[in-house]
Scaffold this motif. Structure first.
Motif, PDB file in Angstrom:
ATOM      1  N   ARG A  66       0.905  -0.929  -0.230  1.00  0.00           N
ATOM      2  CA  ARG A  66       0.132   0.311   0.252  1.00  0.00           C
ATOM      3  C   ARG A  66       0.840   1.040   0.502  1.00  0.00           C
ATOM      4  O   ARG A  66       0.420   2.730  -0.760  1.00  0.00           O
ATOM      5  CB  ARG A  66      -1.354   0.316   1.102  1.00  0.00           C
ATOM      6  N   LEU A  67       1.842   1.522   0.516  1.00  0.00           N
ATOM      7  CA  LEU A  67       2.497   2.259   0.913  1.00  0.00           C
ATOM      8  C   LEU A  67       3.817   1.765   0.113  1.00  0.00           C
ATOM      9  O   LEU A  67       4.617   0.919   0.626  1.00  0.00           O
ATOM     10  CB  LEU A  67       2.976   3.269   2.234  1.00  0.00           C
ATOM     11  N   VAL A  68       4.778   2.510  -1.398  1.00  0.00           N
ATOM     12  CA  VAL A  68       5.938   2.075  -1.155  1.00  0.00           C
ATOM     13  C   VAL A  68       6.899   3.299  -1.560  1.00  0.00           C
ATOM     14  O   VAL A  68       6.347   4.610  -1.407  1.00  0.00           O
ATOM     15  CB  VAL A  68       6.250   2.026  -3.176  1.00  0.00           C
ATOM     16  N   GLY A  90       5.166   0.917   9.383  1.00  0.00           N
ATOM     17  CA  GLY A  90       4.411   0.117  10.552  1.00  0.00           C
ATOM     18  C   GLY A  90       3.044  -0.183  10.550  1.00  0.00           C
ATOM     19  O   GLY A  90       3.023  -1.662  11.708  1.00  0.00           O
ATOM     20  N   LYS A  91       2.270   1.159   9.253  1.00  0.00           N
ATOM     21  CA  LYS A  91       1.161   0.874  10.612  1.00  0.00           C
ATOM     22  C   LYS A  91       0.176  -0.706   8.541  1.00  0.00           C
ATOM     23  O   LYS A  91      -0.960  -0.168   8.836  1.00  0.00           O
ATOM     24  CB  LYS A  91       0.319   1.921  10.304  1.00  0.00           C
ATOM     25  N   GLN A  92       0.883  -0.408   7.903  1.00  0.00           N
ATOM     26  CA  GLN A  92       0.098  -1.244   7.002  1.00  0.00           C
ATOM     27  C   GLN A  92       1.390  -1.561   6.096  1.00  0.00           C
ATOM     28  O   GLN A  92       2.606  -1.527   5.940  1.00  0.00           O
ATOM     29  CB  GLN A  92      -0.231   0.192   5.579  1.00  0.00           C
ATOM     30  N   PRO A  93       1.288  -2.060   4.748  1.00  0.00           N
ATOM     31  CA  PRO A  93       1.926  -3.002   4.022  1.00  0.00           C
ATOM     32  C   PRO A  93       2.773  -2.611   3.117  1.00  0.00           C
ATOM     33  O   PRO A  93       2.142  -1.580   3.085  1.00  0.00           O
ATOM     34  CB  PRO A  93       1.326  -4.160   3.455  1.00  0.00           C
ATOM     35  N   ALA A  94       4.378  -1.798   3.809  1.00  0.00           N
ATOM     36  CA  ALA A  94       4.797  -1.174   2.299  1.00  0.00           C
ATOM     37  C   ALA A  94       6.274  -2.515   1.562  1.00  0.00           C
ATOM     38  O   ALA A  94       6.556  -3.170   2.388  1.00  0.00           O
ATOM     39  CB  ALA A  94       5.791  -0.452   3.647  1.00  0.00           C
ATOM     40  N   SER A 116       8.822  -3.246   6.261  1.00  0.00           N
ATOM     41  CA  SER A 116       8.469  -3.489   4.980  1.00  0.00           C
ATOM     42  C   SER A 116       9.325  -4.799   4.842  1.00  0.00           C
ATOM     43  O   SER A 116      10.942  -4.625   4.693  1.00  0.00           O
ATOM     44  CB  SER A 116       8.693  -1.989   4.755  1.00  0.00           C
ATOM     45  N   SER A 117       9.318  -4.776   3.755  1.00  0.00           N
ATOM     46  CA  SER A 117       9.664  -5.125   2.639  1.00  0.00           C
ATOM     47  C   SER A 117      10.268  -4.511   1.546  1.00  0.00           C
ATOM     48  O   SER A 117      10.226  -3.241   1.438  1.00  0.00           O
ATOM     49  CB  SER A 117       8.676  -5.900   1.637  1.00  0.00           C
ATOM     50  N   VAL A 118      12.031  -4.888   1.587  1.00  0.00           N
ATOM     51  CA  VAL A 118      12.466  -4.428   0.640  1.00  0.00           C
ATOM     52  C   VAL A 118      13.261  -4.893  -0.933  1.00  0.00           C
ATOM     53  O   VAL A 118      13.514  -6.296  -0.833  1.00  0.00           O
ATOM     54  CB  VAL A 118      14.002  -3.609   1.930  1.00  0.00           C
ATOM     55  N   ILE A 119      13.314  -4.085  -1.357  1.00  0.00           N
ATOM     56  CA  ILE A 119      14.449  -4.697  -2.825  1.00  0.00           C
ATOM     57  C   ILE A 119      15.354  -3.218  -2.713  1.00  0.00           C
ATOM     58  O   ILE A 119      14.990  -2.476  -2.810  1.00  0.00           O
ATOM     59  CB  ILE A 119      13.076  -4.495  -3.420  1.00  0.00           C
ATOM     60  N   THR A 120      16.732  -3.993  -3.437  1.00  0.00           N
ATOM     61  CA  THR A 120      17.803  -3.389  -3.309  1.00  0.00           C
ATOM     62  C   THR A 120      18.212  -4.220  -5.098  1.00  0.00           C
ATOM     63  O   THR A 120      17.797  -4.921  -5.294  1.00  0.00           O
ATOM     64  CB  THR A 120      18.314  -4.134  -2.623  1.00  0.00           C
TER      65      THR A 120
END
Length: 165
Positions: A66-68, A90-94, A116-120
């Motif tokens: 929801r948040l990127v 911390g309050k939503q899928p990110a 959150s999930s992280v892409i690098t």
């Protein structure tokens, strides 16, 4: 001999006139540059408008978020805004997308990675290019279908836009 002296004096005066003219042109160029910078708000670059991202679909790599947040390791503002993003995430899928390489990647991952999930790496660069993100940090808010509903370079402005909807 008098012709030679006259020619040397003439060339000297011509060089002096050329020098005065060149200094005058440089002074005017400085004035014009200062005026252009004042009109452009101190920047000669066109400002980036993240609202062009609204309506775009998130790729599958960002599905469910929801948040990127898009961060770059060379961006000092990104390092400043990462804790704010971590709080909001911390309050939503990110999803945090971190471009660049080196030790600073680990610093950003340490700040945002826990909530959150992280892409690098290469995948982050591809996702950034696919969506057309041109400024860092950039924050996106997506709906349930994965469409970008709000985009901003300030996280506070993004959350204000989201609450206004």
């Amino acid at each position: 001999m008098p012709f030679l002296v006259a020619a040397v004096v003439f060339v000297g005066l011509l060089c002096l006139f050329n020098l005065v003219l060149t200094l005058g042109v440089l002074r005017r160029l400085r004035e014009h540059t200062a005026e252009l910078e004042r009109l452009a708000g101190g920047s000669m670059l066109m400002p980036y408008d993240p609202h062009v991202l609204v309506g775009r679909a998130l790729p599958e790599t960002a599905a469910g978020a929801r948040l990127v947040g898009f961060f770059d390791v060379g961006c000092s503002t990104c390092h400043e805004r990462a804790p704010q993003f971590a709080d909001a995430a911390g309050k939503q899928p990110a999803l945090a997308v971190i471009t660049g390489d080196g030790a600073k990647v680990a610093d950003l991952v340490a700040v945002v990675g826990g909530v959150s999930s992280v892409i690098t790496g290469e995948e982050a660069g591809l996702l950034t290019h696919t969506l057309g993100v041109e400024a860092f940090p950039t924050f996106l808010l997506a709906d349930q279908e994965g469409r970008v509903v709000a985009a901003h370079t300030e996280l506070a402005e993004l959350t204000a836009t989201a609450t206004a909807r």
